[in-house]
Design an enzyme around this catalytic site. Structure first.
Site: not given
Ligand code: ZN
Length: 135
Positions: A55, A57, A44-46, A91
């Site tokens: 997310c 996925e 995940n890359i915020e 996702c």
């Molecule tokens: Zn997700």
């Protein structure tokens, strides 16, 4: 856990370490086994502008598709939760784009496997590419 699941779990654990999650501090890793036998991973890359985050996925599937692959056979996620945490609704739909009804989706914590689903089990009666087909 069989050898394939173990390989996917280990790959997801490794990529989870690269999650960029300074806001939620919720680190997720995802691995995808394709029909060609390749494994692709993503974390995940915020983003400071929260809705722009991705997310795990989504990043794994984007890497997979960017390599020309279109068929996910198994998807596995690892997260920091103590208990079961499954892919979010968005996702589930993203996985569905590259899945069959029998695609396997494993939900794991860092300690191991929590639950296993099929695509149809995780997103029943779903909308997919075939609904847009004119053939
Ligand atoms: Zn997700």
């Amino acid at each position: 856990m069989d050898d394939t699941t173990r390989a996917l779990f280990d790959a997801a654990l490794r990529v989870q370490e690269h999650a960029h999650a300074p806001y939620s501090n919720y680190h997720v890793g995802c691995s995808v086994l394709t029909s060609s036998g390749q494994i692709y991973v993503g974390a995940n890359i915020e983003n400071a502008a929260y809705p722009q985050g991705l997310c795990a996925e989504a990043t794994a599937l984007a890497v997979m598709a960017s390599h020309g692959e279109r068929q996910a056979q198994v998807v596995l996620t690892v997260c920091d939760s103590e208990g079961l945490a499954t892919s979010c609704g968005g996702c589930r739909q993203k996985i569905r784009e590259f899945a069959t009804s029998e695609t396997i989706i494993h939900a794991c914590s860092r300690n191991g496997l929590w639950a296993t689903y099929t695509m149809d089990g995780l997103l029943p009666d779903s909308f997919g590419p075939e609904h847009l087909s004119t053939a």
